[in-house]
Every structure is written in structure tokens, then in C-alpha cells.
Design an enzyme around this catalytic site. Structure first.
Site, PDB file in Angstrom:
ATOM      1  NE  ARG A   1      34.443  32.043  50.949  1.00 61.15           N
ATOM      2  CZ  ARG A   1      33.783  32.642  49.946  1.00 61.15           C
ATOM      3  NH1 ARG A   1      32.951  33.628  50.184  1.00 61.15           N
ATOM      4  NH2 ARG A   1      33.963  32.247  48.698  1.00 61.15           N
TER       5      ARG A   1
ATOM      6  CG  HIS B   1      27.207  33.421  50.578  1.00 58.94           C
ATOM      7  ND1 HIS B   1      28.150  32.562  51.074  1.00 58.94           N
ATOM      8  CD2 HIS B   1      27.831  34.132  49.611  1.00 58.94           C
ATOM      9  CE1 HIS B   1      29.296  32.743  50.433  1.00 58.94           C
ATOM     10  NE2 HIS B   1      29.119  33.693  49.541  1.00 58.94           N
TER      11      HIS B   1
HETATM   12  C1  GLV Z   1      31.101  34.364  46.950  1.00 61.99           C
HETATM   13  O1  GLV Z   1      31.084  34.094  48.088  1.00 61.99           O
HETATM   14  C2  GLV Z   1      32.286  34.448  46.181  1.00 61.99           C
HETATM   15  O2  GLV Z   1      33.281  33.771  46.489  1.00 61.99           O
HETATM   16  O3  GLV Z   1      32.260  35.199  45.189  1.00 61.99           O
END
Ligand code: GLV
Length: 311
Positions: free
Chosen positions: A226, A274
Site C-alpha cells: 500500500r 496497481h
Molecule cells: C490489491 O491491492 C489487494 O488488496 O489485493
């Protein structure tokens, strides 16, 4: 009719709806914003980044599914009804997608590709000596479902793997460090750090000026957990001073990364969007449907989140 609402990124909404409707024919599957439905009939929700306060209107909600291993995007809502269980989405195909993202980036640093690219731009032909995998120490921060799998795969490729997690993890061939007390010892060993931590009050800002200082000079960072784990300004400074030689970033405090963000202009940073642990309906639909079926039948679902712990 018992209804399941879906609230995910716009691009894949229809794909999610069609996939889950096929897999869960006994539920009425609708899109949170677009479709017409009776809010009191909504018992299930499948979400990525739902609006803050959005769950209040669903008074008969029985369970929420996170389209992700992380659930910070749900728990950031102070009004989230804590008595409603959350199922996170993990599973073999997702672990594989994550590992298959990280491995080539680790190899890229092992093979010194950023330096080679730079030399090419300057038309220099340099025969770099590339270290073997077993000469490279790779650290994995976060040894849950995804991190544990990744650490094992890195080991299979021959890297020296070190792990750091909240509590010690026993994995053959991988040295385990745990807790704040052992963080500096762990970081002092690693040349390539892969951060795959969830966002919790304990992990927020954990990568900062002091912790970068603990790493060997010229190390690399790959962040697929994150964005909130990194103090962005400290990362920029660490790259500037050569403390870090490069960073591959797949997650950010603000997503999508704003166009004016300084990261875009830093040549040592490689940005992806992401994609590392991305769950599309093809990969995640079956897992989600099976978890929901089990939950509806009253069976034990193993990926229920500990809401207090945040993962
Ligand atoms: C992606 O970011 C997840 O939380 O799997």
C-alpha cells in the site's frame, strides 16, 4: 429477491456483474450506482474502494466481499457496520499474479538493467558483471498469504531471502525477523526490499528516513502493498542521496497517481498502476462466488477478516 450489489472501478463493472450473475444464479446481481434495486433486499456487497458512508443505506447487509486481499479501502469508512463480516479475496491465481509481477522486477535489479539502459542512452557498451541470485539478499516485508508465497518463489529462484512480519514466520530456508525490535537488523541485510504489507496503524509510514537509513547504500525498493507505508518525501530524498538506487512502485497514497506528482519525473522510479495484485473477474470471480456460497450456506469461510486487526 436477495440482492448482491457490486461497486468496483468503472472499467470492469459490467464484466463483474455478468460473471457473478452467472456464478450465483440464486441472487439478483446489480451495480451499486447504475441499476435499480430495493436497498432493503441487499444482503451482499462486492466492493473495491466503496464510498465513505455508503453502506449505511443497506440495513440488511449480511456480508461484504473485498475485491482485494487488503480491506483498508473498506475500513477507512468510520461508519462501516463492524458487525458485518468482510471476506477478503485471496487464492492461488492471485498469489501467482503477485509473484509473477515481483520476480522480474527483482531480476531487473539483479541484472542491473536500469544501469544498462542508462549506458545505452549514452551509447556506452559496458560489460556489466551481473551477480548471481545467491549473491543477492532480498527482503520481503509482510508474510501473509501473498508475501509468504512470494518469499518461497524467490527462494526457488535462488535468492537469499529474509522476511519481516508482525510475528515470526517459520519457512524453510528463509530467515525470519519480526516486530519493530528486529526491523533494523532485517533492513541492514537487504539489497532489494519488497514491501507487501497491508495498511494498518502499525504499517503506516513504516518506510521513512530512519528506516531507509538502516538499509545498505544503493539498495532497491519494490512496493506492492500500500502507498501509505511510504513517507513519499523521504523516499524522494533517499533516491536523491543515493541511499536507494531505485524504486518500483505499484501502489500510491492517491490512486490513480495524480499527473503532477513528483514521482513521475524521477528516473530511478518505475511506476505501474496497481497491477501487481490486480483481481479481475476472470481471476477472482470463482473465488468470490465460492466464498459467498459457503457463507450463505452457513459454512466456515477461512478468509474472513479480523476487523480489529485490519487484515
Ligand atoms: C490489491 O491491492 C489487494 O488488496 O489485493
Amino acid at each position: 429477491m436477495k440482492t448482491l450489489v457490486i461497486r468496483v472501478d468503472p472499467e470492469n463493472r459490467k464484466w463483474w456483474k455478468d460473471t457473478l450473475q452467472k456464478l450465483l444464479p440464486n441472487l439478483k446481481v446489480v451495480l451499486w450506482d447504475e441499476d435499480e434495486y430495493k436497498v432493503e433486499e441487499v444482503e451482499y456487497a462486492v466492493v473495491w474502494n466503496p464510498p465513505v458512508g455508503g453502506f449505511k443505506k443497506f440495513t440488511n447487509l449480511k456480508c461484504v466481499v473485498s475485491v482485494g486481499a487488503g480491506v483498508d479501502h473498506i475500513l477507512k469508512d468510520p461508519d462501516y457496520p463492524k458487525n458485518v463480516p468482510i471476506i477478503r479475496t485471496v487464492g492461488k491465481p492471485l498469489r501467482k499474479r503477485m509473484a509473477e509481477y515481483v520476480l522480474p522486477h527483482v531480476s531487473r535489479y539483479q541484472l542491473r538493467l536500469p544501469e544498462i539502459r542508462k549506458a545505452q542512452e549514452e551509447r556506452k557498451l559496458i560489460q556489466y558483471v551481473e551477480p548471481l541470485a545467491d549473491e543477492i539478499n532480498v527482503g520481503v516485508m509482510g508474510m501473509g498469504n501473498l508475501g509468504g508465497y512470494l518469499a518461497r518463489k524467490l527462494r526457488v529462484f535462488g535468492y537469499n531471502v529474509f522476511s519481516w512480519s508482525r510475528t515470526p514466520k517459520k519457512v524453510k530456508g528463509i530467515a525470519s525477523y519480526a516486530g519493530k525490535e528486529q526491523l533494523s537488523h532485517f533492513l541492514s541485510k537487504v539489497k532489494i526490499l519488497v514491501c507487501i504489507l497491508p495498511q494498518t496503524s502499525l504499517t503506516e509510514n513504516i518506510l521513512n528516513e530512519q528506516t531507509f537509513e538502516m538499509m545498505p547504500d544503493g539498495s532497491y525498493l519494490i512496493n506492492v502493498g500500500r502507498g501509505e507505508t511510504i513517507v513519499e518525501k523521504d523516499l524522494i530524498d533517499a533516491l536523491d542521496h543515493g541511499k536507494l538506487a531505485g524504486a518500483t512502485l505499484d501502489v500510491f497514497r492517491e490512486e490513480p497517481l495524480p499527473k503532477e506528482h513528483p514521482f513521475w519525473k524521477i528516473p530511478e522510479i518505475l511506476i505501474t498502476c496497481h497491477t501487481a495484485g490486480f483481481i479481475d473477474p476472470g481471476l477472482g470471480g470463482k473465488i468470490i462466488a465460492e466464498n459467498l456460497k459457503k457463507f450463505i450456506q452457513g459454512g466456515k469461510v477461512k478468509d474472513i477478516v479480523d476487523i480489529e486487526q485490519g487484515y
